[in-house]
Design an enzyme around this catalytic site. Structure first.
Site, PDB file in Angstrom:
ATOM      1  CG  ASP A  66      -0.075  36.982  11.063  1.00 11.66           C
ATOM      2  OD1 ASP A  66       0.683  37.905  11.385  1.00 11.66           O
ATOM      3  OD2 ASP A  66      -0.410  36.743   9.889  1.00 11.66           O
ATOM      4  CE1 TYR A  68      -5.085  30.427  16.248  1.00 13.37           C
ATOM      5  CE2 TYR A  68      -4.201  30.570  18.479  1.00 13.37           C
ATOM      6  CZ  TYR A  68      -4.462  29.823  17.338  1.00 13.37           C
ATOM      7  OH  TYR A  68      -4.108  28.505  17.284  1.00 13.37           O
ATOM      8  CG  PHE A  79       0.184  26.655  16.514  1.00 14.26           C
ATOM      9  CD1 PHE A  79      -0.679  26.496  15.436  1.00 14.26           C
ATOM     10  CD2 PHE A  79       1.553  26.746  16.257  1.00 14.26           C
ATOM     11  CE1 PHE A  79      -0.197  26.417  14.128  1.00 14.26           C
ATOM     12  CE2 PHE A  79       2.044  26.667  14.953  1.00 14.26           C
ATOM     13  CZ  PHE A  79       1.166  26.504  13.891  1.00 14.26           C
ATOM     14  CG  HIS A 189      -0.392  25.509   8.850  1.00 18.55           C
ATOM     15  ND1 HIS A 189      -1.594  25.550   9.531  1.00 18.55           N
ATOM     16  CD2 HIS A 189       0.363  26.511   9.373  1.00 18.55           C
ATOM     17  CE1 HIS A 189      -1.559  26.524  10.431  1.00 18.55           C
ATOM     18  NE2 HIS A 189      -0.386  27.127  10.350  1.00 18.55           N
TER      19      HIS A 189
END
Length: 225
Positions: A66, A68, A79, A189
């Site tokens: 998703d 931020y 990211f 992750h």
């Protein structure tokens, strides 16, 4: 349905914008806007990953989940956050892994990864929008169908790409990728909740460059300035 998108991607994905799921998604986003909800990233940045990394220039894919959802963070690259915004914990861990993996890597003072995108690293989130301060709020609305198509088209029409799949969600996308044509690297992750369970020490960045060189492609300069 007209859409502003980088030409090489529009050639590959143009038909998607006339499909029923995309029309439903557009209606949902319009309803969000009409309700007064704040949606991230801003409209001009939704397709930033595709706009910065043309279809025929992709060498590496880093898949996020998703955008931020904090104020001013998301700008269409997985990211990544805009300059002037605090570096999120997952990206701090990515930088930490780079420091141990790439000789001479210096931790940047910002979290803007546009340089990677411009070098051929497709920073793709599975969901391309989110309601402010509501994580996962735009999941299951159609974006995943679109981004799965992005992955499938890359797998079908390109060769020798490196897919970095971090965490279970991203790893589930491996079924869309032809492992005979491409390299899939999997790790935990980089979130603080899981980075010590296999992200740190994965050496994905140096491994990616080794693979690219074997494929006759230029390595990625991972250093963010």
């Amino acid at each position: 349905m007209s859409v502003k998108l980088e030409k090489s991607w529009l050639d590959v994905l143009g038909d998607e914008f006339d499909k029923a799921y995309m029309k439903t998604l557009k209606a949902f986003l319009l309803k969000e806007k009409q309700s007064g909800a704040t949606v991230y990233p801003k409209s001009a940045d939704i397709f930033n990953a595709l706009d910065h990394t043309p279809f025929d220039k992709v060498k590496v894919v880093i898949l996020g989940q998703d955008p931020y959802h904090g104020t001013g963070q998301a700008h269409g690259l997985s990211f990544s956050v805009q300059k002037g915004i605090a570096i999120p914990p997952s990206l701090k861990n990515i930088y930490k892994e780079l420091s141990g993996d790439i000789p001479g890597f210096k931790v940047p003072v910002h979290g803007d990864l546009t340089k990677w995108a411009d070098e051929g690293v497709l920073l793709l989130n599975a969901t391309l929008t989110v309601r402010a301060h509501e994580a996962g709020s735009h999941q299951g609305k159609g974006w995943e169908i679109f981004t799965d198509t992005v992955i499938s088209k890359l797998s079908e029409q390109r060769e020798g790409l490196v897919f970095l799949l971090w965490g279970r969600y991203a790893q589930n996308k491996a079924e869309l990728i032809d492992g005979k044509k491409h390299t899939v690297l999997k790790a935990a992750h980089p979130s603080p909740f899981s980075a010590y369970n296999g992200f740190f020490g994965c050496a994905h960045f140096s491994k990616t460059n080794e693979i690219l060189i074997k494929e006759g492609k230029s390595p990625v300069d991972w250093q963010i300035i």
